[in-house]
Write a protein that holds these residues in place. Structure first.
Motif, PDB file in Angstrom:
ATOM      1  N   THR A 208      -7.293   4.533  -1.574  1.00  0.00           N
ATOM      2  CA  THR A 208      -6.182   3.599  -1.730  1.00  0.00           C
ATOM      3  C   THR A 208      -6.725   2.230  -2.112  1.00  0.00           C
ATOM      4  O   THR A 208      -7.746   1.788  -1.569  1.00  0.00           O
TER       5      THR A 208
ATOM      6  N   TRP B 142      -8.079  -8.197  -1.957  1.00  0.00           N
ATOM      7  CA  TRP B 142      -8.260  -6.793  -2.337  1.00  0.00           C
ATOM      8  C   TRP B 142      -8.627  -6.002  -1.096  1.00  0.00           C
ATOM      9  O   TRP B 142      -9.424  -6.459  -0.275  1.00  0.00           O
TER      10      TRP B 142
ATOM     11  N   TYR C  45      -5.311  -1.796  -2.654  1.00  0.00           N
ATOM     12  CA  TYR C  45      -4.205  -2.735  -2.452  1.00  0.00           C
ATOM     13  C   TYR C  45      -4.638  -4.103  -2.954  1.00  0.00           C
ATOM     14  O   TYR C  45      -5.768  -4.542  -2.692  1.00  0.00           O
ATOM     15  N   ARG C  46      -3.728  -4.785  -3.668  1.00  0.00           N
ATOM     16  CA  ARG C  46      -3.995  -6.143  -4.142  1.00  0.00           C
ATOM     17  C   ARG C  46      -2.803  -7.030  -3.822  1.00  0.00           C
ATOM     18  O   ARG C  46      -1.653  -6.653  -4.023  1.00  0.00           O
TER      19      ARG C  46
ATOM     20  N   ARG D  53      -8.552  10.885   0.434  1.00  0.00           N
ATOM     21  CA  ARG D  53      -7.599   9.946  -0.163  1.00  0.00           C
ATOM     22  C   ARG D  53      -8.269   8.589  -0.386  1.00  0.00           C
ATOM     23  O   ARG D  53      -8.992   8.095   0.485  1.00  0.00           O
TER      24      ARG D  53
ATOM     25  N   GLY E 208       0.592  -5.082  -5.069  1.00  0.00           N
ATOM     26  CA  GLY E 208       0.511  -3.799  -5.749  1.00  0.00           C
ATOM     27  C   GLY E 208      -0.365  -2.856  -4.959  1.00  0.00           C
ATOM     28  O   GLY E 208      -1.354  -3.274  -4.339  1.00  0.00           O
ATOM     29  N   VAL E 209       0.011  -1.585  -4.930  1.00  0.00           N
ATOM     30  CA  VAL E 209      -0.778  -0.605  -4.190  1.00  0.00           C
ATOM     31  C   VAL E 209      -0.761   0.705  -4.965  1.00  0.00           C
ATOM     32  O   VAL E 209       0.236   1.070  -5.589  1.00  0.00           O
ATOM     33  N   GLY E 210      -1.886   1.377  -4.977  1.00  0.00           N
ATOM     34  CA  GLY E 210      -1.985   2.676  -5.621  1.00  0.00           C
ATOM     35  C   GLY E 210      -2.921   3.574  -4.834  1.00  0.00           C
ATOM     36  O   GLY E 210      -3.817   3.089  -4.126  1.00  0.00           O
ATOM     37  N   SER E 211      -2.706   4.873  -4.931  1.00  0.00           N
ATOM     38  CA  SER E 211      -3.570   5.798  -4.199  1.00  0.00           C
ATOM     39  C   SER E 211      -3.705   7.094  -4.970  1.00  0.00           C
ATOM     40  O   SER E 211      -2.849   7.437  -5.798  1.00  0.00           O
ATOM     41  N   ALA E 212      -4.773   7.790  -4.689  1.00  0.00           N
ATOM     42  CA  ALA E 212      -5.009   9.111  -5.262  1.00  0.00           C
ATOM     43  C   ALA E 212      -5.602   9.986  -4.171  1.00  0.00           C
ATOM     44  O   ALA E 212      -6.420   9.528  -3.360  1.00  0.00           O
ATOM     45  N   SER E 213      -5.184  11.245  -4.128  1.00  0.00           N
ATOM     46  CA  SER E 213      -5.668  12.131  -3.079  1.00  0.00           C
ATOM     47  C   SER E 213      -5.884  13.527  -3.632  1.00  0.00           C
ATOM     48  O   SER E 213      -5.273  13.925  -4.634  1.00  0.00           O
TER      49      SER E 213
END
Length: 318
Positions: free
Chosen positions: A39, A73, A41-42, A37, A18-23
């Protein structure tokens, strides 16, 4: 995939990612922007095997109760600044990008079964800084940049690159050339993992390479074509091999001295109408082990090809 061993119906593995990001980006006028940004990742991996009571006179068969649960992680924070200048038509003619990145990895492995219980946690940080600039001078485009990166327990690596494109016949034919260095740090599993299957190798060195390529892009009507000649020289490729201990059935990751890959890439694309297109891509690759220092000469003989590298690949798409 084992063709000469008994199948093992009680062994299975599962992997989830699973991966998520916010920028956030801030624009200062038409030509300057800054971006931050984050990010996360797991990756979760589970392997389970139950004892079957089987053996083979000629091959090692792993037959034991064993379970591995591994969780990785990786968190990253990156800042990038950009400034560009455009011409009267709004096309960027020169620009500069710069930034920095911080990364932290954490690996947690839990093992159980006939070999006893194990619990191992590893973590490391990495820092990087980078910059890249481009300029348009008539029919020529020039791009150059560099990245400095440092992982814990490793030396700082600098990887520059440069590219030039000459639009020999604007809209019909472009010639290009590129050169650069690359660097790939061993991951935590390759370097430090220690369990009934794998021996840790803390002295594992990063993979490094130098590459160059020349190519051409041509278009005529609804069709376009690409041709690229390339060569890559590798140092310290990481390979998994049997442990040196003759009484051990474990594997270990080691570096391979020097090797080379070179070849040609071809591609074509056609757009008969505005609503659909199709194309083909192909590559022909030649590899060679130049120096097998650090590895077994039986597994990586000098002058032979690198195992696991296809000589020909191709694809077609619509």
């Amino acid at each position: 995939g084992a063709t000469r061993l008994p199948l093992d119906p009680n062994a299975f593995n599962a992997r989830s990612r699973g991966v998520g990001s916010a920028s956030a980006r801030v624009r200062h006028g038409a030509g300057w922007s800054q971006e931050l940004r984050t990010t996360l990742y797991r990756e979760g991996f589970t392997y389970t095997d139950e004892r079957d009571g089987v053996s083979h006179p000629d091959f090692f068969v792993f037959d034991a109760d064993f379970r591995l649960e591994s969780t990785l992680w990786r968190g990253t924070v990156e800042y990038v600044g950009r400034v560009e200048r455009t011409d009267a038509a709004g096309t960027a003619t020169r620009g500069l990008s710069w930034g920095a990145q911080w990364e932290r990895e954490t690996l947690h492995d839990v093992t159980s079964g006939d070999f006893g219980a194990g619990d191992q946690t590893l973590d490391r940080n990495a820092l990087a800084a980078f910059a890249e600039g481009f300029v348009e001078v008539g029919p020529v485009s020039l791009l150059a940049g560099a990245r400095a990166e440092r992982y814990e327990e490793m030396e700082t690596e600098v990887t520059p690159r440069a590219t030039a494109v000459w639009r020999a016949v604007p809209g019909a034919l472009s010639l290009r050339a590129a050169v650069g260095r690359a660097f790939k740090a061993p991951n935590l599993q390759e370097q430090y993992l220690d369990n009934p299957f794998i021996v840790a190798n803390p002295d594992l060195a990063p993979e490094r390479s130098t590459s160059w390529e020349v190519g051409a892009d041509a278009s005529r009507g609804a069709a376009s074509f690409r041709l690229t000649l390339f060569r890559q020289d590798f140092r310290d490729l990481i390979r998994s091999v049997p442990d040196d201990d003759p009484d051990s059935e474990k594997s270990i990751n080691r570096n391979l001295g020097r090797s080379r890959a070179q070849g040609v890439e071809l591609g074509a694309q056609v757009t008969p109408a505005s609503w659909w297109m199709g194309g083909v891509d192909a590559a022909f690759l030649s590899t060679e082990v130049l120096d097998n220092r650090g590895q077994s000469a039986d597994l990586f003989p000098e002058g032979e090809v690198l195992p696991g590298r296809p000589e020909r690949v191709g694809s077609a798409w619509v």
